[in-house]
Scaffold this active site. Structure first.
Site, short mmCIF file in Angstrom:
data_model
loop_
_atom_site.label_atom_id
_atom_site.label_comp_id
_atom_site.label_asym_id
_atom_site.label_seq_id
_atom_site.Cartn_x
_atom_site.Cartn_y
_atom_site.Cartn_z
CG HIS A 292 19.00 52.19 68.84
ND1 HIS A 292 18.55 50.80 68.80
CD2 HIS A 292 19.72 52.29 68.04
CE1 HIS A 292 19.19 50.37 67.70
NE2 HIS A 292 20.04 51.42 67.33
CD GLU B 67 15.47 51.52 71.10
OE1 GLU B 67 15.58 51.44 69.78
OE2 GLU B 67 16.44 50.87 71.58
CG HIS C 118 18.08 47.83 72.08
ND1 HIS C 118 18.46 48.52 71.05
CD2 HIS C 118 19.35 47.09 72.33
CE1 HIS C 118 19.78 48.63 70.81
NE2 HIS C 118 20.27 47.52 71.72
CD GLU D 260 14.58 45.40 70.59
OE1 GLU D 260 13.69 46.45 70.93
OE2 GLU D 260 15.35 45.36 69.83
ZN ZN Z 1 17.09 49.76 69.85
#
Ligand code: ZN
Length: 374
Positions: free
Chosen positions: A166, A169, A259, A335
């Site tokens: 992504h 990010e 991420h 994350e």
């Molecule tokens: Zn992500």
């Protein structure tokens, strides 16, 4: 005064910029998709002026809970990024700031440029332990680079680490710098011991096109790469297709997919609990990895995170679920926050490149805690 986003990773549309107290902006959608939340732009000619910048389409952004308690970042030199007063009210994200200089940049999170990634790879390949493998080209014609670190030998574990599926990010790229820097440090006993046991297959940027285009979540074709792992194609998701092909050739013993999360003000991991073949061994290795990370880095915690998938209910198009199931190995999504950490806040910068880098370096300890049992 002028607003500009015509540069690497830039994203904004300027509706009004005549008066400093009434600057109106909108974020552009990712190409061929409805996702949007990433913004990055430059304001010039506003030194000393009391500026109010309103992002008027914030209410329909991909993760509106991401705006609650969020503060935008600003920088004059694009090296040091600090938080600026930001509020979210009536669907409008408002930034209030008096720039100290004639040029100031604002962004959703500290950007990480295409050029910096290229420089970092250039630096890394000077090390004898590193081999560059260009897996192929993206839809925009950029190289998809992989760093192979360590000497492949019979019996060595194969650890895969990747960032920026992504593209918005960017903390994942800062994390990656910290991780690779430490892994290559010949004076670090943990890195040396780890490289005795394992070879690392690292993709520093899984989505160079989305990164350069200023996307939040998709590649040049509008594909969300972290939903492409079951059936990637060279037409719409060559990035995943190429990496996955190589995984099948080489094998995987551990996969760490890095991420950032828009909404949650925590560092946490998401596991593969919902895959059909989840088992006690995978659960135990995942737990030990997380505990080791928490022990060496108090910015990481294990209490808060996503709800855990029920058995058999994993979304198999997601990278870590696909890999854990296919290779019967631990695969975790790490994350990091766009905001700040609740328990260990640093209000001036919030979650930052510097702290992401430290968490990346801590990843070495966490992998060392499990490597021999993979
Ligand atoms: Zn992500």
């Amino acid at each position: 005064m002028h607003i500009n986003s015509s540069f690497d990773g830039g994203n904004i549309r300027c509706l009004k910029c005549e008066h400093p107290s009434d600057i109106e902006l909108e974020i552009n959608k990712d190409h061929n998709s409805d996702f949007y939340q990433w913004f990055y732009f430059r304001l010039t000619g506003a030194e000393g002026l009391d500026c109010t910048l309103k992002i008027s389409n914030a209410a329909n952004a991909s993760y509106t809970s991401g705006w609650e308690g969020y503060h935008a970042v600003a920088s004059y030199d694009k090296e040091y990024w600090f938080r600026v007063p930001t509020t979210y009210k009536d669907g409008v994200l408002q930034i209030d700031h008096i720039p100290e200089y004639q040029s100031v940049y604002y962004a959703y999170f500290a950007p990480y440029s295409t050029e910096r990634c290229a420089d970092f790879i250039g630096w890394a390949i000077n090390d004898d332990k590193v081999q560059l493998n260009t897996l192929g080209q993206t839809l925009d014609g950029q190289d998809l680079d992989q760093l192979i670190i360590g000497t492949p030998e019979e019996g060595k574990k194969k650890i895969w680490v990747q960032a920026r599926q992504h593209p918005g990010e960017t903390m994942a790229s800062w994390w990656m710098e910290g991780f690779v820097l430490r892994l290559l440090d010949d004076n670090d006993p943990v890195s040396r011991a780890l490289l005795e046991q394992a070879v690392f297959y690292i993709v520093p940027n899984m989505n160079p096109d989305g990164s350069r285009r200023g996307h939040l979540r998709t590649n040049a074709a509008g594909a969300n790469l972290n939903r492409e792992w079951l059936e990637p194609s060279m037409k719409s998701s060559p990035e995943v297709y190429l990496v996955r092909e190589q995984m099948h050739q080489i094998g995987v013993d551990f996969c760490l997919d890095v991420h950032g999360d828009e909404a949650l003000p925590y560092n946490f991991i998401a596991g593969a609990e919902g895959i059909p073949d989840w088992n006690d061994n995978l659960a135990q290795l995942q737990q030990r990895f997380a505990e080791a990370l928490m022990q060496v880095n108090p910015d990481f915690q294990m209490e808060k995170g996503y709800s855990i998938d029920k058995p058999g209910e994993a979304n198999m198009t997601v990278c870590t679920n696909y890999i854990a199931q296919t290779f019967n190995c631990p695969a975790v999504t790490l994350e990091m926050p766009f905001k700040d950490t609740v328990e260990t806040p640093q209000p001036i910068q919030g979650w930052s490149p510097e702290r992401s880098t430290k968490l990346g370096a801590s990843g070495i300890d966490a992998l060392y805690a499990v490597a021999s049992d993979l």
